[in-house]
Design a protein around this motif. Sequence first.
Motif, PDB file in Angstrom:
ATOM      1  N   MET A   1     -78.182  -5.989 -40.977  1.00 46.88           N
ATOM      2  CA  MET A   1     -79.593  -6.308 -40.779  1.00 46.88           C
ATOM      3  C   MET A   1     -79.143  -7.560 -39.825  1.00 46.88           C
ATOM      4  SD  MET A   1     -82.508  -5.959 -42.293  1.00 46.88           S
ATOM      5  CE  MET A   1     -83.808  -7.143 -42.124  1.00 46.88           C
ATOM      6  N   GLY A   2     -80.017  -8.073 -39.292  1.00 46.48           N
ATOM      7  CA  GLY A   2     -79.747  -8.877 -37.979  1.00 46.48           C
ATOM      8  C   GLY A   2     -80.805 -10.604 -38.524  1.00 46.48           C
ATOM      9  N   HIS A   3     -80.558 -11.092 -38.191  1.00 44.50           N
ATOM     10  CA  HIS A   3     -80.619 -12.407 -38.607  1.00 44.50           C
ATOM     11  C   HIS A   3     -81.381 -13.458 -37.628  1.00 44.50           C
ATOM     12  CE1 HIS A   3     -76.870 -13.194 -36.945  1.00 44.50           C
ATOM     13  NE2 HIS A   3     -77.134 -14.796 -36.989  1.00 44.50           N
ATOM     14  N   VAL A   4     -82.877 -14.442 -37.624  1.00 43.07           N
ATOM     15  CA  VAL A   4     -83.034 -15.262 -37.269  1.00 43.07           C
ATOM     16  C   VAL A   4     -81.697 -16.817 -36.703  1.00 43.07           C
ATOM     17  CG1 VAL A   4     -84.693 -17.086 -36.110  1.00 43.07           C
ATOM     18  CG2 VAL A   4     -85.248 -14.676 -37.216  1.00 43.07           C
ATOM     19  N   GLU A   5     -81.151 -17.138 -35.594  1.00 42.13           N
ATOM     20  CA  GLU A   5     -80.249 -18.356 -35.554  1.00 42.13           C
ATOM     21  C   GLU A   5     -81.337 -19.788 -35.305  1.00 42.13           C
ATOM     22  OE1 GLU A   5     -76.229 -19.288 -33.428  1.00 42.13           O
ATOM     23  OE2 GLU A   5     -76.905 -17.424 -32.509  1.00 42.13           O
ATOM     24  N   ASP A   6     -80.845 -20.956 -35.604  1.00 40.69           N
ATOM     25  CA  ASP A   6     -82.021 -21.662 -34.504  1.00 40.69           C
ATOM     26  C   ASP A   6     -80.692 -22.620 -34.125  1.00 40.69           C
ATOM     27  OD1 ASP A   6     -82.882 -24.867 -34.333  1.00 40.69           O
ATOM     28  OD2 ASP A   6     -83.400 -24.691 -36.354  1.00 40.69           O
ATOM     29  N   ARG A   7     -80.263 -22.532 -32.866  1.00 41.44           N
ATOM     30  CA  ARG A   7     -79.238 -23.276 -32.106  1.00 41.44           C
ATOM     31  C   ARG A   7     -79.706 -24.159 -32.425  1.00 41.44           C
ATOM     32  NH1 ARG A   7     -78.474 -19.236 -26.936  1.00 41.44           N
ATOM     33  NH2 ARG A   7     -81.593 -18.739 -26.619  1.00 41.44           N
ATOM     34  N   GLU A  58     -88.606 -14.608 -36.725  1.00 43.99           N
ATOM     35  CA  GLU A  58     -88.706 -13.614 -37.440  1.00 43.99           C
ATOM     36  C   GLU A  58     -89.550 -12.816 -37.208  1.00 43.99           C
ATOM     37  OE1 GLU A  58     -90.170 -17.336 -40.453  1.00 43.99           O
ATOM     38  OE2 GLU A  58     -88.443 -17.080 -40.533  1.00 43.99           O
ATOM     39  N   ALA A  59     -91.553 -12.366 -36.665  1.00 43.12           N
ATOM     40  CA  ALA A  59     -91.672 -11.372 -36.745  1.00 43.12           C
ATOM     41  C   ALA A  59     -91.216  -9.951 -35.620  1.00 43.12           C
ATOM     42  CB  ALA A  59     -93.305 -11.410 -36.312  1.00 43.12           C
TER      43      ALA A  59
END
Length: 400
Positions: A1-7, A58-59
């Motif tokens: 599953m993918g994810h959103v990374e806050d760099r 996220e969308a």
Amino acid sequence: MGHVEDRWYNVIRHPGGRTERIKSERFGKGLRYRVRYIGPDGRERSQSFPDRSKRDAEAFLVSTETDKLRGSYVDPVAGRMTFAEYAESWLRTRSFDESTREVTEFRVRKHLLPFFGSRQLASIKPGHIREWDAGMVGKLAPATRAVVFAHLRTILGAAVDDERIAKNPCSAKSVKQPRPVERRVVPWRYDQVSAIRAGLAERYRPMVDLGAGCGMRQGEIFGLGVDDIDFDAGWVHVVRQVKRVRSRLVFGLTKNDRDRRVPLPDSVAQVLKEHIEKYDPVKITLPWEDPFSDERVTVPLLFTTTRRGALNRATFDDKSWRPAVKAAGIVPTRATGMHALRHFYASSLLDAGESIKALASYLGHADPGFTLRVYTHLMPASEERTRRAIDDLYRCTENP
């Protein structure tokens, strides 16, 4: 599953499970959010988004995972190829005969690449299609606009098949396909056909009989060999044409790649016999389809130039056909080429009660529906036949 990374932040885990967000070295620099996921091929992919766009990231992730499950995933990187690059690849790999390839290349490079060429495939939206089409109004004839639009739709459809874009923007509801102006065919009268025939040099007059009496196309008449005529059984076998490809003459398949047999009327057969007695067929050797091919075909042609060469459409039209049309009192236009003889043939057969299916076969149309659309207004009125049929039915019922 993918994810959103806050760099812009790093997460530090302390003993006891407490976490703390601290600014990273990238804080305030570049795109903030990065979506990381595994593509269908097992390779990791990523897509970055700017600050204040976490919801968009996220969308995107939700949409990507959904597309993977549905089997409709398209790698965003694939759509970065420019339209020009993809169109040239499409032209190379598309299966055409050489004459079709030549004209298609011309239309794509002249009318599509100037507008779409530098755009990435994924960036082309329905609005761009509408803008391009609006810009072509007045520059291209409606029929040409329709053909070029069909090329654009086919190219972008192939890009969908190749999984470079998810949808074809030409298929959007807001995009209206250009349609050629439908003009009703008005056949020549017999006296007009006769006048044009009389205006041609004697060696070319039988070509009018083949067009008006057998419905053959100009190139098919130019490519007719003496062996293609069965005088005993009364048939003409239409198996090839002479056409110009890359400014050179070649033999090639007939339109729609279909050979056919056409009934040979006795009157036309007699004209051809007299022509053959006076003008010996000339054996002409030309390349087959591709002017640069090593394949050569030799045919004893019925109609050649005075120098015993194959007829060139452009030269024949300019030096022989148009002057004959003018001499017959007809204004030369695009509608008064040799193709008009096929309309005369069609109208004559329909007036005699021939079926649309048979006519389509004789004309070499791939679809009888096309024949019906073009010539339905020429079919004899059936009102009286209808009245008589119903009256006869009622009379039989009343008087058993």
